[in-house]
Design an enzyme around this catalytic site. Sequence first.
Site, mmCIF file in Angstrom:
data_model
loop_
_atom_site.group_PDB
_atom_site.id
_atom_site.type_symbol
_atom_site.label_atom_id
_atom_site.label_comp_id
_atom_site.label_asym_id
_atom_site.label_seq_id
_atom_site.Cartn_x
_atom_site.Cartn_y
_atom_site.Cartn_z
ATOM 1 N N HIS A 192 0.699 -1.182 -0.044
ATOM 2 C CA HIS A 192 0.139 -0.093 -0.120
ATOM 3 C C HIS A 192 0.844 1.228 -0.007
ATOM 4 O O HIS A 192 1.341 1.483 0.911
ATOM 5 C CB HIS A 192 -0.800 0.144 0.965
ATOM 6 C CG HIS A 192 -1.540 -1.356 1.262
ATOM 7 N ND1 HIS A 192 -2.670 -1.500 0.520
ATOM 8 C CD2 HIS A 192 -1.504 -2.580 2.054
ATOM 9 C CE1 HIS A 192 -3.167 -2.766 0.572
ATOM 10 N NE2 HIS A 192 -2.539 -3.481 1.671
ATOM 11 N N HIS B 240 1.185 13.821 -12.357
ATOM 12 C CA HIS B 240 1.533 12.859 -13.228
ATOM 13 C C HIS B 240 2.594 13.224 -14.325
ATOM 14 O O HIS B 240 2.345 13.425 -15.233
ATOM 15 C CB HIS B 240 0.243 12.058 -14.011
ATOM 16 C CG HIS B 240 0.591 10.979 -14.731
ATOM 17 N ND1 HIS B 240 1.100 10.048 -14.500
ATOM 18 C CD2 HIS B 240 0.461 10.968 -16.182
ATOM 19 C CE1 HIS B 240 1.384 9.184 -15.445
ATOM 20 N NE2 HIS B 240 1.050 9.648 -16.686
#
Length: 325
Positions: free
Chosen positions: A173, A180
Amino acid sequence: MANIEKDHQKVILVGDGAVGSSYAYALTLQGIAQEVGIVDIFKEKTQGDAIDLSDALAFTSPKKIYAAEYSDAKDADVVVITAGAPQKPGETRLDLVSKNLKILKTIVDPIVESGFNGIFLVAANPVDILTYATWKLSGFPKERVIGSGTSLDSARFRKDIAEMVNVDARSVHAYIMGEHGDTEFPVWSHANIGGIKISEWVKAHPEVKEEELVKIFESVRDAAYTIINLKGATFYGIGTALARITKAILDDENAVLPLSVFMDGQYGLNDIFIGSPAVINRSGITNILEIPLTDHEMESMHKSAKQLKDIVTKAFEELDIETRQ
């Protein structure tokens, strides 16, 4: 917004290039949505892909797949935008701003005019800027305009950590946040393997040096450049990521995914779309999870946001684009 019913869910895909066709293929294989319309300026390509994808239906699940027009978006649940100029070797995602903003306007306007009332999911690059532009051009509520954000970057991050510790990537996780692109950053402070913090895992494995963690992030950040230099484009990973996001919407999952979402005070940011974990369901974004970041991580978030904001402000001024909000 559109009423998403279990027995008939409709997706309109705009852009039938490498990313778009990979996404449509992922929807087909995973049995996501009952109707998929594909829009592109190269209509013969959409017709061919619709036939080709339909040939796989006997092995998957019933679905109507066809070459569509913008007007078909009127009763769609989700419109996914992958159309745009591709990133070339040596080119950054931000280099694509001007040309893809112009392309985006020719897409959003006719979709809104069709009567579409669902959720926009944007994947064209630079995704954070184009998601912001989609919001401005559409006049839609911020909750119903979403970018793929750092979903793929986070998947790459989890995969690389998993390979280092020899576990399933689904048991890792960890998030990449921010743009991005080149100013994205890893949230090491909250990364864990089956509940064990990465920092604790490293303490128990002194053979793992900090340099290895740095290399993992650099590999994630530069992955697109590596793939583009090797084969010209990235598409399987992002196509699968988009399918995952679409499923979370259509199935009303309330899933937590790292997406490009609108900041309204979170992390001290406003009037910007940027990558952060958020809760998503059939209504769109219902909550942004404001992770407690370290000082260094928060500094990275603000640096990333400043770059995005500077570029989007300049682009809108230079192109003089008329918006709905």
